[in-house]
Design an enzyme around this catalytic site. Structure first.
Site, PDB file in Angstrom:
ATOM      1  N   ASP A 136      -1.539   5.651  -6.684  1.00  0.00           N
ATOM      2  CA  ASP A 136      -1.904   4.792  -5.554  1.00  0.00           C
ATOM      3  C   ASP A 136      -1.922   3.328  -5.988  1.00  0.00           C
ATOM      4  OD1 ASP A 136      -2.923   4.002  -3.017  1.00  0.00           O
ATOM      5  OD2 ASP A 136      -4.957   4.021  -3.816  1.00  0.00           O
ATOM      6  N   ASP A 193       0.826  -1.207   0.000  1.00  0.00           N
ATOM      7  CA  ASP A 193       0.000   0.000   0.000  1.00  0.00           C
ATOM      8  C   ASP A 193       0.862   1.260   0.000  1.00  0.00           C
ATOM      9  OD1 ASP A 193      -1.798   2.065   0.371  1.00  0.00           O
ATOM     10  OD2 ASP A 193      -3.068   0.943   1.756  1.00  0.00           O
TER      11      ASP A 193
END
Ligand SMILES: *[C@@H]1O[C@H](CO)[C@@H](O)[C@H](O)[C@H]1NC(C)=O
Ligand SMILES: *[C@@H]1O[C@H](CO)[C@@H](O)[C@H](O)[C@H]1NC(C)=O
Ligand SMILES: *[C@@H]1O[C@H](CO)[C@@H](O)[C@H](O)[C@H]1NC(C)=O
Ligand SMILES: *[C@@H]1O[C@H](CO)[C@@H](O)[C@H](O)[C@H]1NC(C)=O
Length: 450
Positions: A332, A121
C-alpha cells in the site's frame, strides 16, 4: 524553510556550475529526459504545494514526523479491511488539517488544463478532485486549496445514473431517479477511516505527462468532512474497475511502477512511471494475488520474515492469503509504517530484541527503540520467489538527538478484523515497485530515487 533553501543553493553553487545549479534548483519540475515519468513528491517537501507541517513537526526529527503521519495508520488499516466502495461514513462538519498520506503527483484535468497535486493511492480505485464550489474543502486562505472549475473546461461532462460506472462507484447500490430526465450520478465515499466525501461522477480529459486520457471518469467533490480528504484530490491506482489502470486499458496495459523517495528528501522527488515501456527489464518478481472481496488491493504472498539470519517462527496461518476473510498481505502506498498482525509482529520484535543490545523503550508508534550505537540486524521479507532484505534506512528510524533508533514497524490494530499485513511506504523507500496486473506480478528492485 528560507534557511534550508539558502543552504541548498549554497551547496548547489559549490558543487556545480551556475547553469547546472539552476537545473538542480528546479528539481520540482518533471525530469525533462523522460516526459512519461511523473514526479512523486513527498507531502512535506519543498516541491509540495501543501503548507509546511505544524511547527512542532517541522522542527522535530524524522522520527517525530513519521510518528505524526503514522497516527492515521490504524484508521486507514481499518478502512482497508472494510474496503468496499459501499462503505460510507456520515457527512458531518469536520476540521481540515492536512492529515492526508504522504506522496503526491501533479496531474492535469480539463481543457484548458487545470493542475492538481493528487495523492497517489494504490488502494483506491475512483479518483476524485474538489470541485468549485465545495463545502468543507480546504479553507480558501490556504495555498493548498485548489478546486476544479467544471465551467472553465470545454471537455467536461457529467455521467448519469444509468451508466455502468455509476453502479461501480456506488458499490452496486441503485441511483435514485428524481424526475423524467436521467439523474446525475451522485455518490458518497468514506476515506482514510475518519473522513467522507460527497461527489458527482463526471468525465473530463486527464493529462499525465505527455499522455491524455479523454473522458476519464472521476468524482467531482461537492462536500467533505473529516481531516483526511486529500486537499487537491486523489489519483486512484488500485486495480478495481474505476481505477486509472482500468480506465486506460491498452494505453498503460495494466502496468505502472513507482519509486518513493525517502521522507528525509526535502528537495527531491521520486517517480511514477505508467505503462510497460521503460520499466526495468530485469527485476525480481513475486505473484500478484487477487481477492474478489477487496478488488482494489494489491495482495502478495508473504511467506516469512527473517531477522538477521534467523527465520522468525510464525504460524503460517497468520500470513496465509484467504480471499474469503481478506487475510493476507498487501502493498500500500498510503500507509506510513508496515503493520503485521499481532502474533507476527510480536515474533519479529522478540527476535530483533534478542539480537540487539537493550534496554528498549517506546516512542509513539514504535515499541523497540534502543541506543543508536547498538548493532542491528537486517530484516528480510520473504515473498514467494523473492527475498527482499530491507535497506537499514527502511527498517530503522532515528531520533533527532541522534542517540536513539527504533525498529520502524508495528502491530496492526488489534481488533477482530486484524487479518491484514500491510507493507507500507516507509519500507518501500528507494525501491522501485512494479505492479503488472496483466501478468499478475509485483516486481521489486533497489533504486536510489532521491
Ligand atoms: C457554472 O455554470 C452554471 C450554469 O451556467 C452556473 O449556474 C454556475 O453558477 C456556474 N458555477 C460557477 C462556480 O461559476
Ligand atoms: C450522502 O450523504 C448525505 C449526508 O449523510 C446524504 O444527505 C446524501 O443523500 C448522501 N448521498 C448519496 C448519493 O448517498
Ligand atoms: C504462497 O507461497 C507458498 C510457498 O511457495 C505456497 O505454498 C502457497 O500456495 C502460496 N499461496 C498462494 C495463495 O499462492
Ligand atoms: C530466500 O531465502 C531463503 C533462505 O535463505 C532461501 O531458502 C530461498 O531459496 C530464497 N528464495 C529466493 C527466491 O531467493
Amino acid at each position: 524553510m528560507a534557511r534550508l533553501t539558502t543552504v541548498f543553493l549554497f551547496l548547489s553553487l559549490l558543487l556545480s556550475s551556475a547553469a547546472a545549479a539552476d537545473a538542480a534548483a528546479d528539481t520540482c519540475s518533471p525530469p525533462s529526459d523522460d516526459p512519461s515519468r511523473l514526479s512523486v513528491i513527498p507531502i512535506y517537501s519543498k516541491c509540495s504545494p501543501f503548507p509546511p507541517p505544524p511547527p512542532a513537526v517541522a522542527t522535530s526529527s524524522l522520527l517525530d514526523t513519521v510518528n505524526h503521519l503514522a497516527a492515521k495508520d490504524p484508521a486507514r488499516l481499518t478502512s482497508l479491511i472494510s474496503a468496499s466502495a459501499a462503505a460510507v461514513a456520515p457527512i458531518a462538519p469536520g476540521q481540515h488539517l492536512l492529515n492526508t498520506a504522504n506522496y503526491v503527483v501533479r496531474v492535469k484535468l480539463g481543457s484548458p488544463a487545470q493542475t492538481f497535486a493528487m495523492v497517489l493511492d494504490t488502494s483506491s480505485d475512483a479518483s476524485f478532485v474538489p470541485c468549485s464550489p465545495c463545502s468543507g474543502c480546504s479553507s480558501s486562505s490556504s495555498a493548498a486549496a485548489a478546486a476544479f472549475s467544471p465551467n472553465a473546461s470545454s471537455t467536461f461532462g457529467s455521467l448519469d445514473c444509468s451508466v455502468a460506472q455509476c453502479s461501480q462507484v456506488r458499490g452496486g447500490s441503485s441511483c435514485p431517479a428524481t424526475g423524467p430526465e436521467p439523474a446525475t450520478c451522485l455518490f458518497n465515499q468514506s476515506y482514510g477511516g475518519d473522513s467522507s466525501l460527497s461527489a458527482a461522477l463526471v468525465t473530463d480529459s486527464l493529462t499525465l505527462g505527455n499522455d491524455v486520457v479523454p473522458g476519464f471518469a472521476f468524482g467531482c467533490v461537492r462536500s467533505v468532512s473529516g481531516g483526511s480528504i486529500p486537499p487537491q484530490g486523489l489519483l486512484g491506482l488500485g486495480r478495481g474497475p474505476l481505477s486509472l489502470l482500468s480506465q486506460t486499458g491498452p494505453l498503460y496495459s495494466g502496468v505502472f511502477s513507482y519509486c518513493l523517495p525517502s521522507f528525509r528528501s526535502y528537495y527531491f522527488s521520486g517517480s511514477l512511471k505508467l505503462g510497460p515501456v521503460g520499466q526495468p527489464k530485469s527485476i525480481r518478481t513475486t505473484p500478484l494475488l487477487k481477492n474478489p472481496h477487496r478488488p482494489s488491493l494489491y495482495y502478495v504472498n508473504l511467506t516469512g520474515i527473517s531477522v538477521g539470519r534467523v527465520r522468525v517462527p510464525v504460524d503460517p496461518k497468520s500470513l496465509a492469503f484467504d480471499p474469503s476473510t481478506g487475510a493476507g498481505t498487501v502493498i500500500d502506498s498510503g500507509t506510513v509504517i508496515t503493520r503485521f498482525v499481532e502474533p507476527v509482529y510480536a515474533a519479529i520484535r522478540d527476535e530483533f530484541r534478542k539480537q540487539v543490545k537493550g534496554p528498549f523503550s517506546s516512542l509513539g508508534a514504535f515499541d523497540t527503540c534502543f541506543g543508536e550505537a547498538a548493532e542491528a540486524p537486517a530484516i528480510t521479507l520473504r515473498f514467494e520467489g523473492l527475498n527482499l532484505t530491507l535497506p537499514m534506512e527502511n527498517s530503522l528510524i532515528h531520533s533527532s538527538s541522534g542517540t536513539v533508533a527504533c525498529l520502524s514497524m508495528a502491530a496492526a490494530p488489534n481488533n477482530v478484523n486484524s487479518v491484514l499485513n500491510v507493507i507500507a511506504n516507509l519500507q518501500q523507500q528507494n525501491l522501485r515497485i512494479l505492479f503488472d496486473v496483466k501478468n499478475s506480478v509485483v516486481g521489486i528492485a533497489r533504486e536510489l530515487c532521491n
